[in-house]
Every structure is written in C-alpha cells, then in structure tokens.
Design a protein around this motif. Structure first.
Motif: not given
Length: 954
Positions: A608, A624-625, A692
């Motif tokens: 991540s 966030k991914y 995400w």
C-alpha cells in the motif's frame, strides 16, 4: 523507555477533544486549561505500526470508547459493531431459525462477507469460530468478549492486508482491552424487555495491582452474564402465521395428507388432481389439544382440509439465551528502564441455547418414500406430521432446546524494550476455540419404524401405475392423534458435535521512529516477522455423517459438515513513514504471506501507498492505494463432502402450474425438500482485491472536526457458493428463456440441480470455486462537535454515515454484472444489505448528570415482493406491490448520575419507541411465519437496563 513529546496541531487537538468528550462529561464541563492541550505523546493507532503524533492519518480510524459504549446503551461487543455505520450487511445469528451458526454473532462491513473483516484483540488475531457460517465459510464469533473490560474499539475500513495479512479486505476491527486501573471497579447491571423474555443480569469486577516498587503492574478482571431467550410467542409479530399479509393467514400443516387423487386412472397426467386428502374420521377432534389447544380443522383454498394451528411459529427462539463468563489478566514487569516483560490472558466460557422451532420439528413420508400409494383412496400421497409441545411433554419445546458450549482462550507472553534508536517487541501467542454443539435430533430408523408400526402398516408392494412407489393402507385415525412423551422420546434425542480451531504465532517487531531526518520531520520504519501454525477440526456426531450410497444419515432430515486440517504460515511486514516536507507525508507498507498445507503452498504479497497532505493546520487531505487478499481458509481447503436437508421453492414447477415468481405462496411446490451437498477444494487460490480511498479531515476549531472519505474495492477470485433458492430461480429464468441458457451460470444451474423421474428436485450441489468478482464503491462521513453552554453544562454531537454508491457481483466469468443496488432479488440473496447506514448521538452533561440520546438509521431495503418478482415495478395477483421498506430508525437513551465520587448509577432504554418491522408484514403472504427479513431486522422491541458502578481502592 523513551517518550517523544511534540506539540499538537490544531487538527490533533480537535480530534482528541472530540474523542474524549464522553470521558470529560463524567468530570467537569469546563474546558481544559490551554497548557494541557499543547503536548501530545506519540501513540500507535490501528492502521500503522509506527508511533506518531497525529490521531488521523491516510486511512480513517473510528474509535468507540468505553464511555461511548455505556452512554449509547450497547449491550455487547456484537451490539456495538452491528450498530456501526459500516455494518450495512445482513447476517445470520440468534434471530435466524435453523442457521448453521445460530449460537454465534458476527458483522458484515459494507455488505461484504463476514469473513472479509479482520478481527483483532489488542492487535492480535482472534481465534476463528470452529463451526462454519452458512455451512461453508470461516468467520469470527464476537459474542464472547467481555464488554465491561473493553477500553475502546477501533474500526479501520478498507483493505489492510499490507499490514494485517489475510482477511483484511473489508477492514480491520481492533478490540482493545483495559491495561491499567487505579484501584478497582465493580459493576452490576440488570435488564428486561417490554414484552417479556430477554431478561439479563451482568456483573463485572476489575482490579489493578502494583508491586515491587512500581515495577510490577497487574490488571485482573472477570465478567459473568446470564440472559433469557426471547420466544416467538412473546412477540405479536412472530407468535403466529402472518395475520396482516396480502393473503389470508394459513395455519401450519401439522397433520396433512397430500398428493394425487385418481392416481390409478390418470397417474401424474392431471395436475389438477393434486391437493390435500382429508382422511380423519374424527374431523381433528383428537388433535385439538396441540399447541396449547389451538389446533383444529383448517382449509387452504384450492388445496383442501387438514388439521393445524395458527400459533405453531411462536414455538421458536428469536433471540438466544446465554450464560457466559470471561476472565482477563494483563501484567507487565519492568526488568530495567529499557526492557519490560508482559503477558495477557483472556479466557471465555459461553453457553447459548436456542430452538429452531415447530417449522423444523416434524416427520413425513417424503424423506424415505417420496410418495406412497393408498388403494383405498386411489391416491399417491404423503403424510406430514408436525410435533407440538404436548408431544414433547415436560416443559415442551424448552426440553428440546439446542445448546452450544464454547471455551476459548488467548494467551500471550513477550518482552519489549529499546536498543539504541530501535524499539523492539518479541512475543509468543496461542489462541484456541473449542465448541460443543448439542442439537435435538430425530433418529432416522426409529422414527420411520414408529410411524410404520402405528400408522402406515405393512408394505403391500409397488404401486399399480409406475411400480416405483410402495403401497400402504394406513390407519388414518391413528395418524390424527397426539403422541405420548414416551413415544416421542423413543425416536428423538440429541447429537453431540465437537470442533476446535487453534493458532500459534511467534512475532517480532522492530521500530525506529527517527530513522533519519527529512524536511518534514523524522522518518520512521517498522519491520515485523511472524511465523506459526493454525488448525481446524470439525468432528460431527457420527450419526450425522451421511451414507455415501444412500446419502442418508442416522438422523432424520439432517446431516453435517466434517473436515480437519492444519498448515504452517509465516509473514514479513514492513512500513516506512516519510515526512517528505512539513505538509506532506508518504507511508509505504508491504507484506508477504505464505501458507503451507501438507506441501501445498499458497502465498501472496501485498502493498500500500498512503499520502497525508496538510495544506493548512486544520485540514488533512489523505489517500491510500493498496492490495488486499484472503487466503483459502482451512474449511475451504479441507471441508469434506457435506450434506444437508432443506426446502426450496421449485420455481420451474410452480411456473408450469401457473404460479410465477413472486406469486408462489399458493403453489404446492413452494417448499420442496431436497438434499444439498457441498465440499472444500484444495486447489482454491487466494481472493484478491485492489482497494483505494481518498478523503479529507477538517478541524476548524478545537471542538469541531469533520471527515469525508471515498472507498473503492475491486475483488477477484471470490469463492462463490450460491444459495439453493438462487439456483432454483436461476434455473427457471434459464429454462424460460429470460436468461441465456448457454451462459456459464445457466449451465451450472441446470447441471447442479438434479431432478427425479417425476420432475421433482432431488438434490442441489453448490461447490466452492474461484470464479466470482465484486466491485464496491462507498463513501463514509463523520462529524464531532462539542459546545459549552455555560451554566447549562455542555453538549456533544457525534455522527457517522455510510453510503454504498455502487456494488456489483459477477458470479461466473462471462456472466453479466449483477447490480446489488438495483436488483432486489440479489440484494436479498447477498444477505439483504442496506444502501445507507447512519448514527447520531447527542450528549448533555451538567454537574453530576449526563444524558445521551443515540439514533441509529438503517437505510431502505427491498421488500418481499421486490425480491420474489425481481423488480421494483412488480405487483402480484393479490395487489401486493414491490418497492422499498422505508429507512428504519431506532433510538436509545441513557441517564447517568454520579451520586458520589466513586459511585455512579445508570438507567438506559434501548429502542425507546419500541420499533419493530411490523409494517413489513403486509407485503408477505399469510403463509409466512416470519414476515420480515430477519437478517437485517429483529422483533425484540424495547428493553430497559439499570446499572450501578462502584470504584474502590483509589
């Protein structure tokens, strides 16, 4: 131990003020001095391994404190989580009759499977429940956690596998227990419901101990609880067959003879000859004492007469009874200024009791013979005989309650300290969960022999038309008779199934919060190494195992799942936090998990990337991914061929008889018994997901904070296990040309449903395969606000909201996407989740008084006609319309009074307005015994609680 102390930002101060608001109310309403809000120790929150000064980072964490739990009237950890705004999915449990895990409780975050959520206690994984959710899936039972010993619950939505490994697709729930206490606390609590049943009593005691010049600190606590079940007959909505439906109520078919008349002349050629045959020479006179004297001669329009009761649905539990006790200990010992030993123990014993009810307490000839031929009636018929409390004797159905007894423990020993600039934490943990299920059963050979001897008589040979069915000349007068308790006991009893899970783990974590310096501050690094093994063993009573040839077990109408296996596992995790410059922080994390089962290795890397950007002091922009996964569970891999008996609406035969989906309540194929099979698959691959989120947190003042976040999931390789009803309806749509018969789903439905020579459903197979995929988009929002109203005290507002924007499922490659927000049929099939959910609490504090009003809103869900008609425009032949059930809002209220500095009294009312889903009954037929969706709603009504809490030794 070194402690880093830095100045707080306005954002951190505002969030801390909002989070601690309930705790402050118990003290003084005046604001804290300014100097108390200028420094903030580094803390570790769920979602990161590296201590930091900000309470919010690149993923949102919702914290529910012990004060919140008490003020909002929550009665258990399960109650807390099931009322969370993230809990939009319906689940099976104590409110669901005859579910596979009726004695357990769980949660569905964002409408995803319960097993997609990672549960932690103090950051360590919980033991899995040994029995399988819906008979196939591994999950966590959250009913055995001592709520009085909970410090707070942190909910982290979104995929988190790069830190927490398998299962963390929907999110992570971390239940943090108390760690220290000055003196002790004794709490006593009693409760009751407005309409009877559900009486409860709970006592808890916790005490902190300090010794060896302050180097030894121990917290020990115990909680014990007892709760009565709620029976269906204690609620107007569930005590009888639906009296408010779109069709007239139909009594239970407790003494029924049904089949084909004029059989020798016409065979099955004339379906109009199908119906009930009333063969009682006494016109039900001998049955009138059943179900409290409510059984009598009944008639179902278009079918015929029989003996039955309208009240039989009330003889089941709609909420479990429970006796439980938990023991908890946390201890630390400071060996030196830089090294500390610690240990944790949580033990839970729980006994839940429930009754599946009269609808599952019966006998019939169909299980053994299909039909039999009666030459005197010239009919091919079946007998159906429901059992009543008077047949059981003693306390009636209470004497045949099923009981689940469980014992679980989690134990950890470790040491942590500092070595130069590094912090380290080394630990060994073991969790174990043992379950004993004592379930009422009918013995296959004895029950058939009893009715053959007393009713059917000898087999006179094959029928004259097909030569496939036995011939009997029954004594029908003997059939329409009560059964003595001694006779009932001769063919019934209890099965005993044992199962367990366990998980051993060695864990080492190394953290450096100041690895090097960047323009925005110190970079931090955490590295974690884990290794261990885990196992699952489900050993049903041997009498439940079906014969491989006959597919029958020694228990009439019931079989069970079996399986066992274990595997070793290890994982390596790292997290790197980079404050690139003062407004921007980048956090990278990665993890590698591997599972080895008898030489077959399944592994998966995940990662991540998180961003935090603070353009001004009061605003945080975050995103966030990452990737997430769920490894094949031990049950997915090692579950043996399991069988079960159930009933399903045969939509194809109903349509042939003129009853289309949504209008099958008058169809006699609306409850056809079948034998179902399913099994594990050792070749399953991990379920994977790309996840995400992006959002913002704004805290313009010390007392106000707001957040808004958007989440996206793309889940692949799901293990699909379709329901029997879904397959039956799918088969109809495929056969009728409404779906492409050549599609993979149609091909599977047509091959997985097996019919006998007469066209009746015989068996349904639902294997586990990696074929499905899901897409899910949702937004969440929260607001926290505190205001000082001077001499009137202070007010605090806290609200949370979740809205599912898009949710689709593709069951098989090549199938069209199923829209779970617009296809009402599949919204029910996938546990009937709501599109939106929200909660709001308003708390007022003045002097020694605090009062909280808590509202919980479940968004609209499709009604029953929308489900059966698979359209929101559907109108059935009786005029019942498809559509939505309106949002469902309940209110809790609590009042707390601090009589003394060390003595507090509380009074709580849950569901103040006595809300039940009674308005849904009009959309169900009169044949329905549960005219609402029990996976989402319940009929418990209002409850009251009083509590006293005494602190001592301070």
């Amino acid at each position: 131990m070194h402690v880093n102390t830095l100045k707080r930002s306005r954002l951190a101060v505002s969030l801390m003020a909002a989070l601690l608001a309930p705790a402050a109310f118990a003290q003084d309403a005046a604001p804290a001095p300014a100097e108390d809000a200028t420094n903030l120790d580094k803390v570790t929150v769920t979602g990161s391994l590296i201590p930091k000064t900000q309470l919010e980072n690149f993923t949102p964490v919702t914290t529910i404190s012990a004060e919140d739990i008490k003020a909002r009237g929550f009665t258990s950890v399960a109650d807390v989580l099931q009322k969370s705004s993230f809990s939009t999915g319906g689940v099976q449990g104590g409110q669901s009759s005859a579910s596979f895990t009726q004695g357990a409780e769980t949660v569905s975050m964002f409408g995803l499977d319960p097993g997609y959520t990672k549960y932690l206690i103090d950051g360590r994984p919980m033991a899995n429940y040994p029995a399988l959710y819906n008979g196939s899936d591994t999950f966590n039972n959250i009913s055995g956690i001592p709520i009085d010993l909970v410090e707070r619950i942190e909910i982290l939505p979104g995929g988190q596998s790069s830190l927490y490994g398998s299962d963390a697709i929907a999110g992570v729930i971390n239940i943090i227990l108390k760690k220290n206490m000055e003196g002790g606390a004794l709490s006593v609590r009693g409760g009751a419901t407005s309409d009877g049943g559900g009486d409860s009593f709970r006592v808890s005691l916790a005490k902190g101990f300090v010794g060896m010049d302050g180097r030894l600190n121990v917290l020990a606590g115990i909680q014990a609880e007892t709760k009565d079940p709620i029976w269906g007959y204690q609620r107007d909505l569930t005590k009888q067959y639906n009296t408010h439906g779109y069709s007239a109520p139909v009594a239970g078919r407790d003494f029924l003879v049904n089949g084909y008349s004029n059989f020798a002349a016409e065979g099955f050629a004339n379906p109009d000859n199908y119906g009930y045959v009333f063969a009682d020479p006494n016109n039900c006179a001998n049955t009138t004492g059943q179900f409290g004297g409510s059984t009598g001669l009944r008639e179902r329009a278009g079918f015929g007469q029989y003996c039955g009761s309208f009240l039989s649905p009330g003889y089941r539990t709609i909420a479990n009874g429970k006796d439980a006790a938990q023991v908890y200990t946390h201890a630390t010992f400071d060996v030196s200024d830089t090294f500390q030993l610690y240990g944790d123990l949580l033990y839970s014993h729980e006994e839940t009791e429930y009754n599946v009810g009269a609808g599952y307490t019966w006998w019939g000839t169909s299980a053994k013979y299909g039909y039999y031929y009666d030459p005197d009636l010239d009919a091919l018929v079946n007998l159906q005989r429901g059992f009543a409390p008077e047949d059981v004797g003693g306390q009636g159905f209470r004497d045949i309650n099923s009981t689940d007894k469980s014992d679980s423990y989690s134990i950890t020993f470790g040491g942590k300290g500092t070595w130069g600039a590094w912090d380290y934490d080394l630990s060994a943990s073991r969790t174990e969960y043992r379950l004993k299920e004592r379930s009422w059963a009918r013995w296959n050979d004895p029950i058939n022999a009893y009715f053959e001897e007393h009713v059917l008589g000898p087999d006179l040979g094959p029928d004259p038309v097909y030569g496939a069915f036995p011939t009997f000349r029954p004594d029908y007068a003997a059939f329409y008779q009560p059964i003595s308790p001694a006779d009932f006991a001769s063919f019934s009893g209890f099965t005993n199934t044992k199962s367990k899970t366990w998980d051993n783990m060695l864990r080492a974590q190394f953290t450096n919060s100041a690895l090097f310096t960047l323009p925005g501050g110190d970079a931090g690094l955490a590295v974690v190494v884990e290794g261990g093994n885990q196992g699952w063993d489900y050993s049903p009573d041997p009498r439940l195992i079906p014969d491989p040839v006959t597919l029958e077990s020694e228990v009439w109408g019931t079989t069970s799942v079996s399986g066992a296996g274990h595997r070793t596992r290890y994982a390596v995790t790292s997290e790197l936090r980079l404050p690139v410059w003062e407004p921007l922080t980048v956090t990278l994390s990665g993890r590698y998990d591997a599972f080895d089962a008898y030489g077959n290795t399944v592994d998966k890397p995940t990662y991540s990337i998180g961003l935090e950007y603070r353009p001004v002091e009061s605003l945080l922009l975050r995103g966030k991914y990452g990737t997430a996964f769920r490894a094949p569970t031990l049950s997915d891999t090692f579950q043996g061929i399991s069988g079960y008996y159930d009933s399903v609406t045969d939509y194809t035969r109903c349509a042939d008889a003129g009853f289309l989906p949504g209008n099958t309540d008058q169809c006699d194929y609306d409850s056809e018994q079948f034998f179902g099979t399913q099994s594990g698959n050792p070749d399953l691959e991990p379920i994977t997901a790309d996840v995400w989120n992006v959002g913002a947190v704004w805290a313009p003042t010390r007392n106000l904070s707001m957040s808004l976040d958007y989440f996206s999931w793309d889940i692949r390789n799901e293990v699909d296990l379709q329901s029997a009803d879904q397959l039956s309806l799918l088969e109809y749509y495929c056969n009728s040309g409404q779906l492409d018969a050549g599609s993979p789903s149609c091909q599977n439905a047509l091959s997985w449903i097996t019919r006998d020579t007469n066209g009746a459903i015989e068996s349904i197979y639902t294997p586990k395969v990696n074929v499905a995929k899901q897409k899910l988009r949702a937004i969440t929002a929260s607001v926290n606000y505190m205001v000082d109203v001077g001499s009137f005290g202070s007010l605090s507002f806290a609200g949370n909201y979740t809205n599912t924007l898009d949710h689709t499922v593709t069951p098989l490659p090549g199938d069209p996407e199923i829209d779970l927000l617009r296809d009402p049929y599949y919204m029910w099939v996938y546990d009937a989740y709501a599109k939106t959910r929200a909660d709001l609490s308003v708390a007022w504090a003045k002097d020694k008084w605090t009062t909280t009003v808590y509202a919980n809103r479940l968004g609209k869900t499709p009604n029953y006609q929308a489900y059966t008609g698979r359209s929101f425009d559907f109108v059935n032949s009786a005029g019942a319309k498809a559509g939505w059930w309106a949002p469902y809002i309940t209110y809790n209220m609590s009042v707390n009074y601090a009589a003394l500095d060390n003595l507090e009294f509380s009074f709580m009312v849950n569901n103040v307005l006595d809300k039940t889903p009674e308005n849904q009954a009009s959309n169900f037929p009169g044949t329905e015994s549960e005219p609402y969706n029990s996976n989402v709603y319940n009929a418990y009504g209002r409850s009251f609680f009083v509590e006293a809490r005494y602190k001592f030794g301070q």
